[in-house]
Design a protein around this motif. Structure first.
Motif, PDB file in Angstrom:
ATOM      1  N   LEU A   1       0.869  -1.179   0.000  1.00 41.39           N
ATOM      2  CA  LEU A   1       0.000   0.000   0.000  1.00 41.39           C
ATOM      3  C   LEU A   1       0.906   1.228   0.000  1.00 41.39           C
ATOM      4  O   LEU A   1       1.215   1.791   1.053  1.00 41.39           O
ATOM      5  N   PRO A   2       1.366   1.651  -1.163  1.00 42.71           N
ATOM      6  CA  PRO A   2       2.372   2.713  -1.220  1.00 42.71           C
ATOM      7  C   PRO A   2       1.761   4.105  -1.355  1.00 42.71           C
ATOM      8  O   PRO A   2       0.732   4.292  -2.010  1.00 42.71           O
ATOM      9  N   SER A   3       2.394   5.077  -0.734  1.00 46.16           N
ATOM     10  CA  SER A   3       1.988   6.460  -0.959  1.00 46.16           C
ATOM     11  C   SER A   3       2.443   6.933  -2.332  1.00 46.16           C
ATOM     12  O   SER A   3       1.845   7.841  -2.902  1.00 46.16           O
ATOM     13  N   VAL A   4       3.494   6.328  -2.862  1.00 42.56           N
ATOM     14  CA  VAL A   4       4.007   6.616  -4.205  1.00 42.56           C
ATOM     15  C   VAL A   4       4.107   5.293  -4.941  1.00 42.56           C
ATOM     16  O   VAL A   4       4.835   4.386  -4.503  1.00 42.56           O
ATOM     17  N   LEU A   5       3.398   5.156  -6.047  1.00 46.95           N
ATOM     18  CA  LEU A   5       3.333   3.864  -6.735  1.00 46.95           C
ATOM     19  C   LEU A   5       4.678   3.417  -7.282  1.00 46.95           C
ATOM     20  O   LEU A   5       4.857   2.231  -7.558  1.00 46.95           O
ATOM     21  N   ALA A   6       5.628   4.333  -7.421  1.00 46.47           N
ATOM     22  CA  ALA A   6       6.957   3.930  -7.865  1.00 46.47           C
ATOM     23  C   ALA A   6       7.589   2.921  -6.921  1.00 46.47           C
ATOM     24  O   ALA A   6       8.427   2.113  -7.321  1.00 46.47           O
ATOM     25  N   ALA A   7       7.166   2.933  -5.639  1.00 50.87           N
ATOM     26  CA  ALA A   7       7.685   1.953  -4.680  1.00 50.87           C
ATOM     27  C   ALA A   7       7.321   0.531  -5.072  1.00 50.87           C
ATOM     28  O   ALA A   7       7.941  -0.429  -4.594  1.00 50.87           O
ATOM     29  N   THR A   8       6.356   0.380  -5.960  1.00 52.18           N
ATOM     30  CA  THR A   8       5.983  -0.942  -6.470  1.00 52.18           C
ATOM     31  C   THR A   8       7.176  -1.651  -7.089  1.00 52.18           C
ATOM     32  O   THR A   8       7.261  -2.887  -7.056  1.00 52.18           O
ATOM     33  N   TRP A   9       8.101  -0.894  -7.647  1.00 48.06           N
ATOM     34  CA  TRP A   9       9.265  -1.499  -8.278  1.00 48.06           C
ATOM     35  C   TRP A   9      10.046  -2.355  -7.282  1.00 48.06           C
ATOM     36  O   TRP A   9      10.550  -3.419  -7.622  1.00 48.06           O
ATOM     37  N   GLY A  10      10.148  -1.917  -6.016  1.00 48.43           N
ATOM     38  CA  GLY A  10      10.844  -2.717  -5.021  1.00 48.43           C
ATOM     39  C   GLY A  10      10.143  -4.039  -4.772  1.00 48.43           C
ATOM     40  O   GLY A  10      10.790  -5.086  -4.640  1.00 48.43           O
ATOM     41  N   ALA A  11       8.799  -4.018  -4.733  1.00 45.98           N
ATOM     42  CA  ALA A  11       8.041  -5.247  -4.518  1.00 45.98           C
ATOM     43  C   ALA A  11       8.175  -6.186  -5.707  1.00 45.98           C
ATOM     44  O   ALA A  11       8.355  -7.404  -5.545  1.00 45.98           O
ATOM     45  N   ILE A  12       8.071  -5.644  -6.908  1.00 44.44           N
ATOM     46  CA  ILE A  12       8.205  -6.473  -8.106  1.00 44.44           C
ATOM     47  C   ILE A  12       9.602  -7.069  -8.192  1.00 44.44           C
ATOM     48  O   ILE A  12       9.778  -8.245  -8.539  1.00 44.44           O
ATOM     49  N   ARG A  13      10.595  -6.274  -7.866  1.00 40.30           N
ATOM     50  CA  ARG A  13      11.977  -6.762  -7.916  1.00 40.30           C
ATOM     51  C   ARG A  13      12.165  -7.959  -6.991  1.00 40.30           C
ATOM     52  O   ARG A  13      12.842  -8.935  -7.342  1.00 40.30           O
ATOM     53  N   ALA A  14      11.537  -7.906  -5.808  1.00 42.00           N
ATOM     54  CA  ALA A  14      11.651  -9.022  -4.860  1.00 42.00           C
ATOM     55  C   ALA A  14      11.065 -10.302  -5.444  1.00 42.00           C
ATOM     56  O   ALA A  14      11.686 -11.376  -5.374  1.00 42.00           O
TER      57      ALA A  14
END
Length: 286
Positions: free
Chosen positions: A88-101
């Motif tokens: 649940l990110p305040s900035v959707l760019a943080a999704t990249w960290g989740a996808i990378r994992a």
């Protein structure tokens, strides 16, 4: 009211982990979504699933920044515990960290990107000389292409000429908001492999979710989005979810409530199709 909001379980016993992540100006947005769950009934009659059957934990809020290593670590830990990670990110760019994992564990990984915007690299004139735009909220999806991850776009209706040319060159499946399409068409465009689902609340029409970054008229209807997400869960293994795009302002509370109801629906889809929970009651047919 929804137990994932009021009384989340311990992380050690969870099947699902909610990971609120703050960065940028809207750091309170993830908390607003979580708090809005206290106003919701967790039962989804159209699926016959009571989300309160799920063991859902909440991590303490993360404060992360590019390249979003804390998000990657949190999702990696959830994966090792056989828990479904929900960012649940305040900035959707943080999704990249989740996808990378998850990409490190599922080498064949697709991304379904539900958003009004393509989120590709902004024009050079919009980028500061000392700024790494690749991790910006308006550009992070380009990282997926750079790493050759298949991307299917749902609900697009705004983008630069450069972004449109990029999408054409990369032959990305696009389901434009203004065109008529069925959920099964989206499913057919997604490779038969694990999926990471990204839902930016801007994909919805602003009449439903006004407090989003750069709202665009003509978004998806509520049931169009729900049916599309359900079809993806029914046909593909959805190994992770990112839900965000809410901004802090005068319309935050009603938008957060919509996001919380959407989260509850997605949790129900996960319970029904991934965990194979039996419906509590006969499904409400539509």
């Amino acid at each position: 009211m929804a137990q994932w909001s009021l009384h989340p379980c311990s992380q050690s016993s969870a099947r699902v982990v909610l990971i609120p992540t703050a960065f940028g100006p809207d750091t309170q947005a993830p908390l607003a979504i979580l708090n809005a769950g206290a106003e919701l009934c967790a039962f989804e009659p159209r699926l016959g699933i009571d989300v309160d059957q799920l063991a859902v934990a909440q991590l303490p809020g993360l404060v992360d920044e590019p390249p979003y290593g804390m998000c990657e670590a949190a999702v990696t830990q959830a994966w090792r515990r056989h828990q479904w990670p929900v960012l649940l990110p305040s900035v959707l760019a943080a999704t990249w960290g989740a996808i990378r994992a998850l990409w490190k564990h599922y080498l064949a990984l697709s991304v379904v990107h539900c958003s009004a915007h393509a989120n590709l690299m902004p024009p050079l004139e919009m980028t500061q000389p000392d700024q790494d735009g690749s991790y910006g909220n308006g550009a992070w999806v380009e990282l997926l292409y750079q790493h050759r991850l298949p991307v299917v776009h749902v609900g697009l209706r705004s983008g630069s000429a450069r972004a449109y040319a990029w999408l054409k060159d990369h032959h990305s499946p696009i389901f434009w908001a203004q065109e008529a399409w069925e959920p099964q068409q989206v499913v057919k465009a997604v490779p038969e492999q694990p999926v990471f689902l990204v839902v930016d609340c801007s994909v919805l029409d602003p009449s439903l979710a006004p407090a989003v970054h750069h709202p665009e008229p003509g978004g998806l209807s509520w049931f169009q989005l729900l049916q599309t997400c359900e079809a993806i869960f029914a046909a593909r293994p959805v190994v992770g979810l990112s839900l965000g795009g809410v901004v802090v302002g005068s319309a935050t509370r009603p938008t957060a409530r919509v996001a919380a109801r959407l989260l509850n629906w997605l949790l129900a889809c996960y319970g029904l199709y991934s965990l194979k929970l039996s419906p509590s009651f006969e499904r409400l047919e539509t």
